[in-house]
Design an enzyme around this catalytic site. Structure first.
Site, PDB file in Angstrom:
ATOM      1  N   GLY A 517      -4.310 -21.809  17.874  1.00  0.00           N
ATOM      2  CA  GLY A 517      -3.438 -22.237  16.791  1.00  0.00           C
ATOM      3  C   GLY A 517      -2.479 -23.289  17.296  1.00  0.00           C
ATOM      4  N   PHE A 519       0.255 -22.988  18.278  1.00  0.00           N
ATOM      5  CA  PHE A 519       1.018 -22.425  19.369  1.00  0.00           C
ATOM      6  C   PHE A 519       0.282 -22.531  20.693  1.00  0.00           C
ATOM      7  CE2 PHE A 519       2.552 -18.809  21.810  1.00  0.00           C
ATOM      8  CZ  PHE A 519       3.902 -18.833  21.561  1.00  0.00           C
ATOM      9  N   VAL A 522      -5.305 -17.984  22.318  1.00  0.00           N
ATOM     10  CA  VAL A 522      -5.143 -16.535  22.409  1.00  0.00           C
ATOM     11  C   VAL A 522      -6.336 -15.963  23.177  1.00  0.00           C
ATOM     12  CG1 VAL A 522      -4.746 -14.407  21.144  1.00  0.00           C
ATOM     13  CG2 VAL A 522      -4.016 -16.582  20.155  1.00  0.00           C
ATOM     14  N   ASP A 632       2.270 -17.279   5.212  1.00  0.00           N
ATOM     15  CA  ASP A 632       0.934 -17.717   5.628  1.00  0.00           C
ATOM     16  C   ASP A 632      -0.045 -16.553   5.561  1.00  0.00           C
ATOM     17  OD1 ASP A 632      -0.899 -19.602   6.329  1.00  0.00           O
ATOM     18  OD2 ASP A 632      -0.401 -19.615   8.461  1.00  0.00           O
TER      19      ASP A 632
END
Ligand SMILES: *[C@@H]1O[C@H](CO)[C@@H](O)[C@H](O)[C@H]1NC(C)=O
Ligand SMILES: *[C@@H]1O[C@H](CO)[C@@H](O)[C@H](O)[C@H]1NC(C)=O
Ligand SMILES: *[C@@H]1O[C@H](CO)[C@@H](O)[C@H](O)[C@H]1NC(C)=O
Length: 846
Positions: A517, A519, A522, A632
């Site tokens: 994402g 960010f 993951v 979201d």
């Protein structure tokens, strides 16, 4: 009741709150790290020559060596040439242009090539008057490695010719050949330097023409001559501003209709992590400005193109058109879909930068097109909204344009003759060439090293709150907290050593990536105590701002719930910033609905998942003093644990909801395409009813097992909410449900579910139910399915409250805060719900 709940959860609350604080703090830290870290590109071959001069001069931090100095002259092989100096230079002219070398016979510069590959060659011409030569009357041809690049050339003003070409041998030779009996040639400066490896790549260019789009290969073997280099929506960029010392000019004069375009300017530097383009492809400044559709004074969904006309030669040559994009206009991912046209041919349909740049916003991207120019002398480039655009958000952008002519090499090779000349000339110049070349190379290397101390990249830039704030992380953190001060011990208690995370993720093994994402990535991991975790490793470049951070800090510190994904710890060693969450074994809901190998979920499982997520959301909206809006909600943000218990994840966009005084949160529209509340679009006012809308879309996804937006479907089917509501309103929703569910849902359960989704998707927020009401209705749909009891006395779904234990239904005048009883600490804490459903859910409980 609130007190009771707090007491119950007291033992956990401190650490949880600190976890949440860390989560939100880290989001901001990422955003604050968007400083322009860059290692300047250092070409391996780098020859900069100040022609006709005995002195070395520095221009834009680059040293140009005089070609009349001893080492400089080693590049030059000439039978007859002189040097000229401008005795009356204009004060504005570059110092490079105050001297020139004039050739009266074929002459050449020759440069040793250390790095075989693409090189840039620039030749500077700036004619001035001198006693014996009027440089404006020069006429000559120029070849590079035997390929004729300029034929019968002459200039009347300052001209910079730039070529991008493959240096495929150990020498690169530029030859100047005077034309005619009295002809002569001249130049003021030369640059020859190796290009970054990715500047021109062989694959990926699109050949555009009447036959549609084809792949174009072997681009790197072409000789390209730069015709236009445009910083769309921006200002002029000089070699001083550019990573490869290029000049970019503004686009205004090329716009066909100036009023169609509106400048967009970003304040943050671009996210190069998206992988679409590097800083050398184009500098920050190109990606930080754009033209977008000017929709001022127009209806929301007015559709038109922005077009630019760029003059190109009349010769009908092939051109490379490189278009640069960076979505600096969208507030969240997947909002921008546009088409690109070149010479009216569709060159790129439904360009979706979000998906092309690893789901990062404001991430640079470029596309190469090869176009046969018609004989109009104009290259027209247009961008316009794609058919996929959400009507509320039609837009199209362009950040930069480069147009390069492919030099026709057929018949331009002057090989044999050239070689003869070179042999003659080199024997004249003598053997000192090699020696002085070697000396100069060493000198240059030393100079380069001195001039370009390589700044270390992000790794050494520091990630600590200390540096970011110039204060201590702890003092700063407690400042931001209102009613949840983490305390140092709680904070430290969550710290996980980087080495442990390396171990847990097999050193961030690509094969363990389970998501990505804005960010970062993951990873799946296993901690020393065998606890499975999801490890979110940040990259600098998140665009969240400090105000958002502070809101999140306050807001997220209040969250704790069985149906919300929780934080396990964090790490901020070695400039890393990593967040560790509980691992959700079964992954996102979406992958259990469609597009994967998982077995289809039963109707009961789906209802339980919807109920769990509704419960999490209901807690967000009502479970704390001000309410929290997730913003979201989508099927990828609802995760399932090993028992298929649903948990809402990803609070990166969440905001404090409306306060008790009912002021709205006016903020940039964020969220995901296909799930966004149309009212939020229109009014830019955020309420918890926007989450209700998005949740309604999720309900339809669950029912129909298809994405919220599916561009591959026909126009009326693309948007799930629109399409499904057409069927729902006709009372025929059963015709579009997931085939796996056909015959397995009791009609009354389906009706309850469909009605609930429909109410969630009401045009206006006030007409939508609260999450609490949605929850009641979903519980009811489950109950009907399980027991077969239909307790719904009225066809329209309004039931009499006295008939409880049937759940409540959508109230006539819904309000965002009709419920205040959901302060629970876990999934069973909604007191009223618990009481009521202890009977309803009898054998099935959780
Ligand atoms: C580009 O460089 C010039 C100096 O040559 C400077 O004055 C100008 O502000 C720079 N522009 C940008 C956009 O950085
Ligand atoms: C944009 O330009 C292309 C090519 O000229 C044309 O086919 C298309 O219809 C235009 N789109 C709009 C919305 O005007
Ligand atoms: C090849 O180079 C010579 C000068 O060396 C020139 O006279 C001749 O015209 C060139 N041939 C072509 C085809 O350009």
């Amino acid at each position: 009741m609130l007190i009771t709940v707090l007491q119950n959860t007291h033992s956990h609350s401190l650490s949880m709150e600190t976890k949440i604080l860390l989560h939100s703090l880290s989001l901001t830290l990422f955003s604050l790290l968007t400083l322009p870290f860059s290692t300047p590109f250092t070409p391996q071959d780098n020859y900069l020559i100040n022609c006709g001069s005995t002195t070395n001069i520095t221009v834009d931090n680059r040293l140009f060596v005089g070609d009349s100095t001893k080492p400089g002259s080693s590049y030059l092989s000439t039978a007859r040439s002189i040097t000229l100096q401008d005795t009356n230079p204009s004060p504005n002219s570059s110092t490079l242009y105050r001297t020139a070398r004039v050739f009266t016979a074929a002459s050449s510069y020759s440069f040793g090539i250390k790095k075989i590959g693409t090189h840039l060659v620039r030749i500077h011409f700036s004619p001035f008057n001198s006693q014996n030569y009027d440089l404006k009357s020069a006429k000559f041809s120029v070849s590079v490695n035997g390929y004729l690049i300029l034929r019968n050339f002459g200039v009347h003003g300052t001209v910079l010719k730039e070529y991008i070409l493959m240096a495929d041998r150990e020498k690169l030779e530029i030859m100047f050949m005077p034309v005619g009996e009295l002809g002569f040639g001249f130049l003021n400066a030369i640059e020859v330097f190796s290009a970054p490896a990715d500047l021109i790549v062989d694959e990926g260019a699109k050949l555009i023409g009447p036959n549609g789009i084809e792949e174009y290969k072997n681009l790197s073997t072409k000789v390209l001559e730069t015709v236009h280099r445009i910083n769309v929506g921006g200002s002029k960029l000089t070699p001083f501003n550019d990573t490869l010392w290029r000049t970019w000019v503004p686009d205004e004069n090329f716009l066909v209709l100036k009023s169609a375009a509106k400048r967009a300017v970003a304040t943050d530097t671009p996210n190069y992590e998206g992988g679409g383009a590097s800083r050398e492809i184009a500098p920050d400044n190109v990606y930080m400005t754009a033209q977008q559709m000017n929709r001022d004074n127009l209806t929301m969904d007015a559709r038109f193109n922005i077009s630019w006309n760029f003059p190109v030669g009349l010769g009908g040559a092939q051109h490379l058109v490189r278009l640069h994009f960076c979505d600096i206009v969208s507030l969240s991912l997947n909002q921008l879909y546009f088409d690109v046209f070149i010479n009216k041919f569709l060159a790129y349909k439904d360009l979706d930068l979000s998906s092309l740049t690893f789901h990062l916003l404001a991430s640079p991207f470029y596309v190469d097109f090869v176009v046969d120019s018609d004989h109009s002398g104009v290259m027209q480039i247009s961008v316009g909204p794609s058919a996929l655009s959400n009507p509320m958000r039609v837009n199209a952008i362009l950040n930069g344009v480069e147009i390069m002519k492919m030099v026709d090499l057929v018949g331009s090779h002057n090989g044999s003759k050239k070689k003869n000349i070179w042999v003659v000339v080199s024997s004249v110049v003598g053997g000192s060439v090699v020696l002085s070349l070697a000396i100069l190379t060493v000198l240059l290397a030393i100079t380069c090293r001195k001039k370009k101390p390589k700044p270390r990249r992000v790794e050494s830039a520091g990630w600590t709150p200390l540096r970011v704030y110039g204060g201590s992380s702890h003092s700063r953190m407690s400042e931001g907290t209102v009613n949840a001060s983490p305390g140092q011990n709680g904070y430290l208690g969550l710290k996980i050593p980087f080495a442990d995370l390396q171990l847990a993720t097999n050193n961030f093994d690509k094969n363990l990536i389970i998501g990505s994402g804005g960010f970062g990535m993951v990873y799946k991991g296993v901690l020393r105590d065998n606890k499975k975790v999801a490890v979110k490793r940040g990259v600098p470049g998140s665009r969240q701002g400090l105000p958002e951070f502070q809101t999140e800090l306050t807001v997220l510190s209040k969250i704790r719930h069985r149906h919300l994904v929780s934080l396990v710890g964090y790490c901020e060693e070695q400039s890393e910033m990593i967040l560790v969450y509980e691992y959700m074994e079964k992954g996102p809901l979406k992958s259990h609905l469609y597009g994967s190998k998982f077995p289809p979920l039963s109707w009961k499982q789906r209802l339980e998942i919807c109920i769990g997520s509704a419960r999490g959301l209901h807690y967000l909206h009502t479970g704390s003093a001000q309410g929290i809006i997730h913003r979201d909600i989508k099927s990828t943000n609802i995760l399932l644990d090993e028992n298929y218990v649903a948990k809402v994840a990803d609070f990166g966009l969440s905001r404090s909801g409306p306060c008790l005084n009912e002021t709205h949160v006016s903020t940039g529209v964020k969220g995901s395409f296909g799930y966004l509340d149309p009212e939020y679009f229109r009014r830019q006012q955020l309420t918890d009813k926007s989450d209700v809308y998005s949740f309604g879309v999720v309900l339809l996804e669950v029912l129909c097992a298809r994405p919220a937006v599916d561009p591959l479907l026909t126009r009326e089917q693309v948007n799930l909410a629109e399409w499904a509501m057409q069927w729902q309103k006709k009372g025929r929703i059963e015709e579009i449900i997931d085939p796996h569910l056909v015959g397995k849902i009791k009609p009354s359960s389906l009706k309850k579910f469909g009605d609930t989704a429909e109410k969630c998707l009401a045009e206006y927020g006030v007409d939508r139910p609260t999450m609490g009401d949605v929850l009641w209705n979903l519980e009811y749909a489950l109950q009907i399915q399980e027991t077969g009891t239909q307790r719904e006395p009225h066809e329209d779904g309004n039931i009499n409250a006295s008939e409880l234990p049937a759940p409540r239904v959508v109230p006539q005048t819904p309000s965002s805060h009709t419920r205040t009883d959901g302060n629970g600490g876990d999934g069973c804490s909604d007191m009223s719900t618990t009481k009521v459903f202890s009977q309803l859910m009898n054998n099935e409980g959780r």
